[in-house]
Design a protein around this motif. Structure first.
Motif, PDB file in Angstrom:
ATOM      1  N   LYS A 136       0.862  -1.007  -0.281  1.00 59.95           N
ATOM      2  CA  LYS A 136       0.204  -0.004   0.208  1.00 59.95           C
ATOM      3  C   LYS A 136       0.768   1.138   0.071  1.00 59.95           C
ATOM      4  CE  LYS A 136      -4.445  -1.713   2.292  1.00 59.95           C
ATOM      5  NZ  LYS A 136      -4.912  -1.522   3.614  1.00 59.95           N
ATOM      6  N   ILE A 137       1.859   1.290   0.922  1.00 63.58           N
ATOM      7  CA  ILE A 137       2.777   2.484   0.653  1.00 63.58           C
ATOM      8  C   ILE A 137       3.654   2.596  -0.656  1.00 63.58           C
ATOM      9  CG2 ILE A 137       4.882   3.405   1.966  1.00 63.58           C
ATOM     10  CD1 ILE A 137       3.802   1.968   4.553  1.00 63.58           C
ATOM     11  N   LEU A 138       3.895   1.426  -0.983  1.00 65.59           N
ATOM     12  CA  LEU A 138       4.645   1.547  -2.396  1.00 65.59           C
ATOM     13  C   LEU A 138       3.693   2.229  -3.398  1.00 65.59           C
ATOM     14  CD1 LEU A 138       6.674  -1.896  -2.114  1.00 65.59           C
ATOM     15  CD2 LEU A 138       7.505   0.469  -1.833  1.00 65.59           C
ATOM     16  N   ALA A 139       2.372   1.855  -3.332  1.00 69.05           N
ATOM     17  CA  ALA A 139       1.648   2.268  -4.362  1.00 69.05           C
ATOM     18  C   ALA A 139       0.968   3.655  -4.102  1.00 69.05           C
ATOM     19  CB  ALA A 139       0.421   1.175  -4.391  1.00 69.05           C
ATOM     20  N   ALA A 140       1.227   4.082  -2.894  1.00 71.32           N
ATOM     21  CA  ALA A 140       0.488   5.355  -2.465  1.00 71.32           C
ATOM     22  C   ALA A 140       0.817   6.573  -3.277  1.00 71.32           C
ATOM     23  CB  ALA A 140       0.648   5.847  -1.156  1.00 71.32           C
ATOM     24  N   SER A 141      -0.025   7.124  -4.127  1.00 71.34           N
ATOM     25  CA  SER A 141       0.502   8.312  -4.959  1.00 71.34           C
ATOM     26  C   SER A 141      -0.295   9.585  -4.692  1.00 71.34           C
ATOM     27  CB  SER A 141       0.251   8.074  -6.462  1.00 71.34           C
ATOM     28  OG  SER A 141      -1.224   7.574  -6.800  1.00 71.34           O
ATOM     29  N   GLY A 142      -0.819   9.730  -3.805  1.00 73.90           N
ATOM     30  CA  GLY A 142      -1.771  11.006  -3.381  1.00 73.90           C
ATOM     31  C   GLY A 142      -1.062  11.885  -2.542  1.00 73.90           C
ATOM     32  N   ARG A 143      -2.029  12.950  -1.881  1.00 73.94           N
ATOM     33  CA  ARG A 143      -1.312  14.091  -1.266  1.00 73.94           C
ATOM     34  C   ARG A 143      -1.847  14.036   0.285  1.00 73.94           C
ATOM     35  NH1 ARG A 143      -2.002  19.090  -4.747  1.00 73.94           N
ATOM     36  NH2 ARG A 143      -1.993  20.121  -2.942  1.00 73.94           N
ATOM     37  N   GLY A 144      -2.218  12.627   0.524  1.00 76.41           N
ATOM     38  CA  GLY A 144      -2.706  12.528   2.188  1.00 76.41           C
ATOM     39  C   GLY A 144      -3.902  13.281   2.528  1.00 76.41           C
ATOM     40  N   ASP A 145      -3.587  13.697   3.782  1.00 79.53           N
ATOM     41  CA  ASP A 145      -4.811  14.366   4.265  1.00 79.53           C
ATOM     42  C   ASP A 145      -4.354  16.042   4.022  1.00 79.53           C
ATOM     43  OD1 ASP A 145      -6.178  12.426   5.396  1.00 79.53           O
ATOM     44  OD2 ASP A 145      -4.697  12.373   7.147  1.00 79.53           O
ATOM     45  N   GLY A 146      -4.438  16.428   2.685  1.00 82.48           N
ATOM     46  CA  GLY A 146      -4.361  17.585   2.400  1.00 82.48           C
ATOM     47  C   GLY A 146      -2.626  17.889   2.139  1.00 82.48           C
ATOM     48  N   GLY A 147      -1.617  16.849   2.436  1.00 85.13           N
ATOM     49  CA  GLY A 147      -0.196  17.101   2.163  1.00 85.13           C
ATOM     50  C   GLY A 147       0.288  17.012   0.909  1.00 85.13           C
ATOM     51  N   SER A 148       1.180  18.104   0.185  1.00 86.26           N
ATOM     52  CA  SER A 148       1.886  17.817  -0.655  1.00 86.26           C
ATOM     53  C   SER A 148       3.427  17.497  -0.684  1.00 86.26           C
ATOM     54  CB  SER A 148       1.740  19.191  -1.350  1.00 86.26           C
ATOM     55  OG  SER A 148       2.482  20.276  -0.750  1.00 86.26           O
ATOM     56  N   SER A 149       3.878  17.535   0.650  1.00 91.24           N
ATOM     57  CA  SER A 149       5.298  17.174   0.684  1.00 91.24           C
ATOM     58  C   SER A 149       5.482  16.424   1.979  1.00 91.24           C
ATOM     59  CB  SER A 149       6.272  18.198   0.661  1.00 91.24           C
ATOM     60  OG  SER A 149       7.489  17.827   0.757  1.00 91.24           O
ATOM     61  N   ILE A 150       6.079  15.273   2.051  1.00 95.79           N
ATOM     62  CA  ILE A 150       6.606  14.665   3.333  1.00 95.79           C
ATOM     63  C   ILE A 150       8.142  14.716   3.399  1.00 95.79           C
ATOM     64  CG2 ILE A 150       6.043  12.605   4.615  1.00 95.79           C
ATOM     65  CD1 ILE A 150       3.928  11.998   2.899  1.00 95.79           C
ATOM     66  N   ASN A 151       8.528  14.969   4.741  1.00 95.70           N
ATOM     67  CA  ASN A 151       9.968  14.979   4.826  1.00 95.70           C
ATOM     68  C   ASN A 151       9.994  14.213   6.268  1.00 95.70           C
ATOM     69  OD1 ASN A 151      11.757  16.750   2.945  1.00 95.70           O
ATOM     70  ND2 ASN A 151       9.963  17.769   3.546  1.00 95.70           N
ATOM     71  N   ALA A 152      11.205  13.226   6.393  1.00 95.97           N
ATOM     72  CA  ALA A 152      11.353  12.606   7.523  1.00 95.97           C
ATOM     73  C   ALA A 152      12.837  12.790   7.977  1.00 95.97           C
ATOM     74  CB  ALA A 152      11.245  11.136   7.422  1.00 95.97           C
TER      75      ALA A 152
END
Length: 264
Positions: free
Chosen positions: A70-86
């Motif tokens: 599921k993570i490998l295929a996720a291609s959306g912006r989440g809960d309104g997010g456009s960028s994720i940094n860790a």
């Protein structure tokens, strides 16, 4: 300084997908049916408390395993997010959704880092949970006779039913109803924790209460029924969140996740 969020275009969104995102009733029915296997085991085959705990532990492993694709295929912006940094071991890693998501279900190499981190982190959680389950006799303090042995064949049958249930939900909801279009890799990473941690803390508390009462069959039945109700509720909430995400794919807000490894 944190890196600036990069803009990620909305993934392709079919006109019909909005009306198809409600959770599949077939998947929900399969989930309930899978949960009835332990109930049958308790009522007709004298399953012990420990057998239930092992079956539920294996189920949490199935949930985590299926979350990797599921993570490998996720291609959306989440809960309104456009960028994720860790931040992992002090190093900032860009974990944004794919810049150019393709139409249809695909795995994205850019999602591999967050899938790998999830597999490591959730794997540790699952192993620690397993140590507790297999040592429950000692933790329960004198309730060894109550928890009894584990019928391996029957528990593996319950695990097989879990694979069919969660695998069917993956095919019907995440792929068939295109939930991968609206969820970001980071948001998808958090979904099993929302579902599993509360559910299994409740199971562990129930296990101590059942062990303290001598594990009568009636108490085990109540435990299975409560777990089934919690699992069905978590399933419906998970897909309700997916439906809400699909209704607002154009929101420009940013999303940032800080992940600090304790071993750093």
């Amino acid at each position: 300084m944190p890196s600036s969020p990069r803009s990620v275009p909305s993934p392709p969104h079919s006109a019909a997908s909005g009306s198809r995102l409600a959770a599949s009733p077939v998947a929900l029915a399969a989930l309930v049916a899978a949960n009835l296997v332990p109930l049958v085991g308790v009522v007709w085959f004298d399953w012990s408390l420990k057998a239930l705990l092992v079956a539920y532990w294996l189920e949490s492993g199935v949930v985590g395993l299926l979350n990797v694709p599921k993570i490998l295929a996720a291609s959306g912006r989440g809960d309104g997010g456009s960028s994720i940094n860790a931040t992992i071991n002090g190093r900032r890693v860009d974990l944004s959704p794919p810049e150019s998501p393709r139409d249809g279900f695909h795995f994205y190499p850019t999602n591999v880092p967050i899938a790998g981190f999830f597999a490591m982190h959730y794997g540790i959680f699952w192993v620690v949970h397993g140590v507790f389950v297999w040592s429950f006799d000692a933790f329960a303090g004198g309730a060894a006779g109550a928890v009894g042995g584990v019928p391996l064949g029957a528990v593996l049958l319950a695990a097989g039913a879990t694979v069919l249930s969660h695998g069917g939900s993956f095919a019907a909801n995440f792929v068939g109803r295109e939930e991968y279009r609206s969820v970001s890799p980071g948001t998808q990473m958090s979904e099993p924790y929302r579902r599993v941690i509360v559910l299994h803390l409740t199971i562990i508390l129930g296990a101590f209460l059942v062990a303290a009462s001598g594990a009568p069959a009636a108490a085990l039945v109540v435990m299975v029924v409560v777990k089934t109700a919690l699992d069905a509720g978590a399933h419906l909430r998970e897909h309700a969140r997916a439906e809400k995400r699909a209704e607002r794919p154009e929101e420009p807000a940013g999303e940032r996740i800080e992940v600090n490894d304790a071993s750093a």
